[in-house]
Write an enzyme that holds these catalytic residues in place. Structure first.
Site: not given
Ligand code: TRP
Length: 329
Positions: A111, A191, A194
């Site tokens: 992040k 994943k 997204k």
């Protein structure tokens, strides 16, 4: 009865990645444990979000939980922001959590790159809020996907530090790894979840599912129909393992390796199986989404029950950390 907590962030409509990686595994735990299933909206607001959409996401998440089989008669379905003890306990845990523990968390490092211009404290503190979610209910176990293991390890470290600093009150929660493992999106890369295009949502029709699967990425080495393929590197083969029968899995495995079947043949079988498994969920979901009164009642009841447990824990915590001031009484 031993207790379980787990939750999903309402950051998008729920998809088969949430179903396989989380909810489907939770169903089997409902009879053995007292379960608390959270909609963790305070985790969702650590990244930019749309205010109107957030409420829709919360409703979708509650409806999806129930449509997929979580039973409000057996389990507690709750909404994190409405039980203030989650954030209250987070603050207390913050005071015993060293910053380097948080800076080392892999999801934080990701992040930090993604949001380098707007990196906020919430993203750094995310795992502490998650620890609070879990230990507020003194959960013995937490069913999660593999990507959440570093968070759970951190929860255990925080628990050990709390117990050794203030006295033993929290159990160290163990993880129960979801059998669905990590579901990749239809692009075969990140994943699932997204981006919009790489998901199959729980309420999609068979036609919509087929449309998405027909363009989904397969073995990148298999370009022409007659090329032989390698199922082990094909993202759709991993979905076959979760949705198809043993015979079908053998059939597509052999057919792909020998080029007896093409990718579209393989996708057709998968598409039918996903549609069949989702059919009852989709039907429930459509009914539930038209019944906001019922969803509201379920969540309010869950919030009430969660609060009862949470208050109990907080009284013990206040006592341990020395904020039950006698002079005020
Ligand atoms: N971080 C989890 C995820 O992204 C969601 C979550 C928040 C959670 N609090 C939790 C999961 C507590 C298990 C227990 O999937």
């Amino acid at each position: 009865m031993k207790r379980i907590f787990s939750g999903i962030k309402p950051s998008g409509r729920l998809h088969i990645g949430n179903y396989l990686g989380a909810i489907k595994n939770w169903l089997t735990l409902q009879d053995e444990y007292q379960c608390v299933w959270g909609i963790v909206d305070y985790h969702a607001i650590t990244v930019p979000y749309d205010l109107i959409e957030l409420e829709e996401r919360v409703i979708d998440c509650a409806a999806s939980y129930i449509a997929a089989g979580l039973d409000p008669e057996k389990s507690i379905l709750m909404l994190q922001s409405q039980v203030k003890e989650h954030t209250e306990l987070t603050w207390i845990l913050n005071t015993i959590t060293p910053i380097p523990w948080l800076e080392r968390v892999p999801t934080f490092k990701d992040k930090a790159k993604q949001f380098s211009a707007s990196l906020n404290m919430g993203l750094l503190d995310y795992p502490v809020l998650m620890a609070a979610d879990i230990i507020l209910y003194k959960a013995d176990a937490v069913p999660v996907g593999e990507d959440q293991l570093p968070h759970l390890e951190l929860t255990r470290k925080i628990v050990r530090r709390f117990n050794s600093t203030f006295g033993q009150i929290f159990p160290e929660p163990k993880s129960i790894i979801s059998s669905g493992a990590l579901i990749k999106g239809l692009d075969g890369k990140s994943k699932m979840g997204k981006s919009l295009e790489n998901c199959i949502y729980l309420d999609e029709t068979p036609e919509e599912i087929w449309k998405k699967l027909s363009t989904a990425v397969t073995d990148p080495q298999r370009i022409r129909r007659n090329d032989i393929g390698n199922p082990e590197v094909c993202n759709l083969f991993s979905l076959h393992k979760l949705f198809s029968t043993k015979d079908q899995i053998n059939y597509v495995n052999n057919g792909c390796k020998t080029a007896d079947i093409g990718c579209l043949d393989c996708k057709r079988i998968l598409s039918d199986n996903i549609s069949n498994e989702l059919a009852p969920i989709r039907e429930n979901l459509i009914k539930l989404k038209n019944n906001n009164d019922y969803l509201r009642d379920v969540l309010n009841e869950g919030i009430k029950k969660s609060k009862e447990i949470a208050r109990q824990t907080m009284y013990e915590v206040y006592d341990k950390i020395g904020v039950t001031y006698k002079f005020l009484k």
